[in-house]
Every structure is written in structure tokens, then in C-alpha cells.
Scaffold this motif. Structure first.
Motif, PDB file in Angstrom:
ATOM      1  N   GLU A 188       0.838  -1.197   0.000  1.00  0.00           N
ATOM      2  CA  GLU A 188       0.000   0.000   0.000  1.00  0.00           C
ATOM      3  C   GLU A 188       0.875   1.250   0.000  1.00  0.00           C
ATOM      4  O   GLU A 188       1.947   1.275   0.621  1.00  0.00           O
ATOM      5  N   PRO A 189       0.459   2.311  -0.702  1.00  0.00           N
ATOM      6  CA  PRO A 189       1.236   3.560  -0.682  1.00  0.00           C
ATOM      7  C   PRO A 189       1.370   4.108   0.734  1.00  0.00           C
ATOM      8  O   PRO A 189       0.459   3.978   1.550  1.00  0.00           O
ATOM      9  N   ARG A 191       2.184   7.654   2.675  1.00  0.00           N
ATOM     10  CA  ARG A 191       2.212   9.086   2.396  1.00  0.00           C
ATOM     11  C   ARG A 191       3.580   9.680   2.732  1.00  0.00           C
ATOM     12  O   ARG A 191       4.139   9.430   3.807  1.00  0.00           O
ATOM     13  N   ARG A 271       9.078   0.881  -0.980  1.00  0.00           N
ATOM     14  CA  ARG A 271       8.184   0.725  -2.133  1.00  0.00           C
ATOM     15  C   ARG A 271       6.883   1.486  -1.908  1.00  0.00           C
ATOM     16  O   ARG A 271       6.312   2.062  -2.847  1.00  0.00           O
ATOM     17  N   GLY A 272       6.394   1.506  -0.673  1.00  0.00           N
ATOM     18  CA  GLY A 272       5.196   2.287  -0.378  1.00  0.00           C
ATOM     19  C   GLY A 272       5.423   3.774  -0.540  1.00  0.00           C
ATOM     20  O   GLY A 272       4.551   4.497  -1.034  1.00  0.00           O
ATOM     21  N   LEU A 273       6.602   4.252  -0.127  1.00  0.00           N
ATOM     22  CA  LEU A 273       6.933   5.662  -0.296  1.00  0.00           C
ATOM     23  C   LEU A 273       7.056   6.029  -1.771  1.00  0.00           C
ATOM     24  O   LEU A 273       6.606   7.109  -2.195  1.00  0.00           O
ATOM     25  N   ALA A 275       5.462   4.817  -4.228  1.00  0.00           N
ATOM     26  CA  ALA A 275       4.142   4.881  -4.848  1.00  0.00           C
ATOM     27  C   ALA A 275       3.448   6.216  -4.601  1.00  0.00           C
ATOM     28  O   ALA A 275       2.489   6.562  -5.308  1.00  0.00           O
ATOM     29  N   SER A 276       3.917   6.993  -3.612  1.00  0.00           N
ATOM     30  CA  SER A 276       3.302   8.283  -3.303  1.00  0.00           C
ATOM     31  C   SER A 276       3.990   9.456  -3.983  1.00  0.00           C
ATOM     32  O   SER A 276       3.533  10.600  -3.862  1.00  0.00           O
ATOM     33  N   ALA A 299       5.263  -0.120  -8.663  1.00  0.00           N
ATOM     34  CA  ALA A 299       4.547   0.898  -7.884  1.00  0.00           C
ATOM     35  C   ALA A 299       3.841   1.917  -8.771  1.00  0.00           C
ATOM     36  O   ALA A 299       3.213   2.859  -8.263  1.00  0.00           O
ATOM     37  N   LYS A 300       3.991   1.770 -10.094  1.00  0.00           N
ATOM     38  CA  LYS A 300       3.315   2.634 -11.068  1.00  0.00           C
ATOM     39  C   LYS A 300       3.754   4.088 -10.969  1.00  0.00           C
ATOM     40  O   LYS A 300       2.957   5.015 -11.192  1.00  0.00           O
ATOM     41  N   VAL A 301       5.007   4.330 -10.642  1.00  0.00           N
ATOM     42  CA  VAL A 301       5.527   5.691 -10.549  1.00  0.00           C
ATOM     43  C   VAL A 301       6.376   5.977 -11.785  1.00  0.00           C
ATOM     44  O   VAL A 301       7.124   5.106 -12.239  1.00  0.00           O
TER      45      VAL A 301
END
Length: 382
Positions: A188-189, A191, A271-273, A275-276, A299-301
Motif C-alpha cells: 500500500e502507498p 504518504r 516501495r510504499g513511499l 508509490a506516493s 509501484a506505477k511511478v
């Protein structure tokens, strides 16, 4: 099969680390895995079913000899059949010496593109000068001694394999290409911290060491913020360059646009960071594989990267990522501006990159089993 790894990763002695977990999967596939690694005085031997860990406590000056001695003793005591070194440098030399006078086969892993000119080069007229370790020249000489003596070689990308064949030809066993294992699950992303000085967040993730050339990212950001002051950078990682990079940000007057995040973070958290963020950026001088590129794609970034590792081999420039030459802050700045100004590209490239990453990982199959089979081929002289 009885295998001994000569490692340089002290995190294997942390029972809860990701590295320890990965070694457990290797041990389960191999049958019996022993690992010797340099470690601090707090590390102790550990034995878990078919995984056996042995710390080596030694000053750097005597480390090769200490690793060699411990590995040689284990070969004889445990009937080790294959010795695999984490690199063709210090660990490779220790493994080579340890196998002498025994029946154990020598296997060398090459995770670094050490034949890249940037392995020893500090910069050019377009970029800040980054002091590369003088030891890297010596490491090339060690590789010249170790690799021709190996019974088997594993690389992590076609780029590295091609460079080895170009230098050594038929003097070495033909390298296999087995990439680094990457978990395709996307966390999960998380923030990123709010910051009043910027709203378009770039993120770079990794060890803060000379070969990552974070200096080039800071130089590029200096060029960008005079026209786009809403652009900023989060730096996630620790290393020997941190203090120098913080001073450089202040000297360039961009300290309000750069956030150095404190402490080490798990792979899942980084990886969550990622994605944000609005874009991921790396300026590495060289990479053997570059796992973070795959993680950023999953992460689609949007990705900005130098032409290293699996760029060109897996991710294509201007189809999946924006790719620029090494040590070229101006090119990096233009790529940043490209993402700031072109929302369409910022949305389209990550979709292509994500699909490419999934296809790449699917094509690799079970990496642990492939590594086991590669070691078995060495044992069988295939």
C-alpha cells in the motif's frame, strides 16, 4: 547438495532480516547451505535445519585470509561440494583460495557491472566530481584472477554477461544470467511527509554511496527549481555520502527542496513511499541489475534513470522510462521538466513500465530454483 556461500552481508545474522529469509529459501532448495560472512563482534553462529551461518570477525586488512581459512575448514569438515562467492573481488579471492587442495567446485556471482568505465571514473566536465574508491581498480585485477579460475559464473543481466565475454572470451565458463528476485506484490502507498516548499515530489531510494551519484540529481534539481520551484526531492537511504550531500544541497541553495529521510527502511516501506511520489529518479554510475527500477515500475511511478543495469534490456527508453546518460545533470533536469510539463507522458510511461515489469518477472520463473540448478550444473561439470 552441500553448498557454501562466501558473503559480505552481515544482515544474514539478523534472524528477522529479509536477507536471512531469502537464505532460508535458498537452503530449502539446495539441501544444505553454509554461509561465512564478515560481521561485527556481536554476530554469532546460527544453525536452522539446513541453514548454517558462521561470522568472521577480522580487521579489513586480514579479512580475505580469515574468510579463506574459515571456508577451507568448512569444506573439509562438512564435505562442501560447491563454493559460491558473492562477488569476484575480495569474497571471490577468498573462495578461490579456500577451494585449493579440495574437490569443491568454484562458483562466482557477479552482481556489479565492474567493467563499466564508471566503476573507476569520477566524473566529466558536465557533472560534479564523485570520488570513486581507489580499491575499485584493485578489484578489477582481482576479478581478472578469480573469474578465469571459476567452474561456473552467474550474472544478473545480459549487460554484465556481454561485458564479461568481451573482456575474457573463452577464458571463462559461459556465464548464466539469473536476475535478482523481486516480489511482484505491491504494498500500500505510504504518504510522504508534507512539505510547504514543494508539491511535485521526486524520490530517490538506495545507499548513499559514490556510485549512486546523487550529486547529479541535486545538480539537476538546482537547474529545475529556478523555473519550477514546486519541484522537490525526497532522499531515502543511508550511507557514507549523506553528510556531503546535505552540505551540497545547502551550498546550491536548494535545502528547502530536498528532504533527507532519516534511518534505514524496509523494502516494503520504501516501495510504499515510492508509490506516493510524482516520479522516481536514479542517477547511478553503474548497476548490475537495479532492483529498484523494477520496484518503481510495479509501484506505477514514472521513472527517470541513467542507462544502467537492465535499462535497454528490460525497460526501453521513452517507452517505459526516461533514460539519460551517466553523469549528465542537464539531461536529468530536462527529464524532470518533461514529467512536470507533460501529464500525458507522466501517466502513459508508468503503465507501460508496469506491464513490462510483470512480463519480465513472469519470464524469469522461480529464481531460487534456477540458482539451485545453476549450482548443480557446476557440480556436474555441465
Amino acid at each position: 547438495m552441500k553448498v557454501l556461500f562466501v558473503s559480505n552481508d552481515p544482515t544474514i545474522f539478523d534472524a528477522g532480516s529479509a536477507t536471512r529469509a531469502r537464505m532460508r529459501t535458498y537452503a530449502a532448495a539446495i539441501g544444505e547451505l553454509h554461509i561465512v560472512s564478515a560481521a561485527d563482534l556481536a554476530a554469532r553462529e546460527a544453525h536452522e535445519e539446513n541453514l548454517h551461518l558462521y561470522p568472521v570477525h577480522s580487521w579489513k586488512l586480514f579479512r580475505i585470509g580469515a574468510l579463506e581459512k574459515r571456508a577451507h575448514a568448512l569444506i573439509l569438515e562438512r564435505g562442501v561440494e560447491v563454493v559460491s562467492a558473492q562477488d569476484p573481488f575480495e569474497q571471490g579471492l577468498a573462495a578461490l583460495r579456500a577451494t585449493r587442495g579440495t574437490n569443491a567446485k568454484l562458483h562466482i556471482q557477479v552482481h556489479t557491472d565492474f567493467l563499466s568505465p564508471w566503476f573507476i571514473r569520477s566524473g566529466n566536465w558536465r557533472s560534479p566530481s564523485v570520488r570513486m574508491p581507489l580499491l575499485n581498480r584493485y578489484r578489477r585485477e582481482l576479478a581478472d584472477q578469480v573469474l578465469p579460475a571459476a567452474d561456473g559464473i552467474r550474472t544478473v543481466s545480459e549487460r554484465v554477461k556481454t561485458s564479461l565475454i568481451g573482456r575474457y572470451g573463452d577464458r571463462i565458463a559461459e556465464p548464466s544470467v539469473i536476475p535478482v528476485a523481486v516480489d511482484p506484490a505491491v504494498p500500500e502507498p505510504i504518504r510522504l511527509p508534507m512539505h510547504p516548499s514543494f508539491t511535485f515530489a521526486l524520490i530517490t531510494v538506495g545507499r548513499l554511496e559514490p556510485e549512486k551519484r546523487v550529486e547529479d540529481i541535486l545538480a539537476a534539481l538546482k537547474l529545475v527549481v529556478s523555473h519550477y520551484p514546486m519541484v522537490g526531492l525526497f532522499v531515502v537511504g543511508e550511507g557514507s555520502e549523506r553528510g556531503k550531500l546535505e552540505r551540497m544541497a545547502r551550498s546550491l541553495g536548494i535545502e528547502n527542496n530536498v528532504i533527507f529521510m532519516e534511518g534505514w527502511r524496509s523494502t516494503e516501506e520504501t516501495r510504499g513511499l515510492m508509490a506516493s511520489a510524482q516520479a522516481f529518479i536514479q542517477a547511478s554510475a553503474y548497476e548490475g541489475y537495479s532492483r529498484t527500477l523494477v520496484e518503481a515500475a510495479l509501484a506505477k511511478v514514472p521513472i527517470i534513470t541513467t542507462d544502467v543495469g537492465i535499462v535497454g534490456e528490460v525497460f526501453k527508453g521513452y517507452e517505459d522510462v526516461l533514460s539519460v546518460p551517466v553523469a549528465d545533470p542537464t539531461a536529468l533536469s530536462l527529464a524532470i521538466v518533461g514529467f512536470v510539463e507533460d501529464v500525458g507522458v507522466r501517466h502513459e510511461l508508468p503503465m507501460h513500465a508496469e506491464a513490462t515489469a510483470h512480463a519480465h518477472l513472469a519470464a524469469q520463473g522461480n529464481v531460487v530454483e534456477r540458482i539451485r540448478d545453476d549450482l548443480m550444473r557446476v557440480l556436474r561439470n555441465v
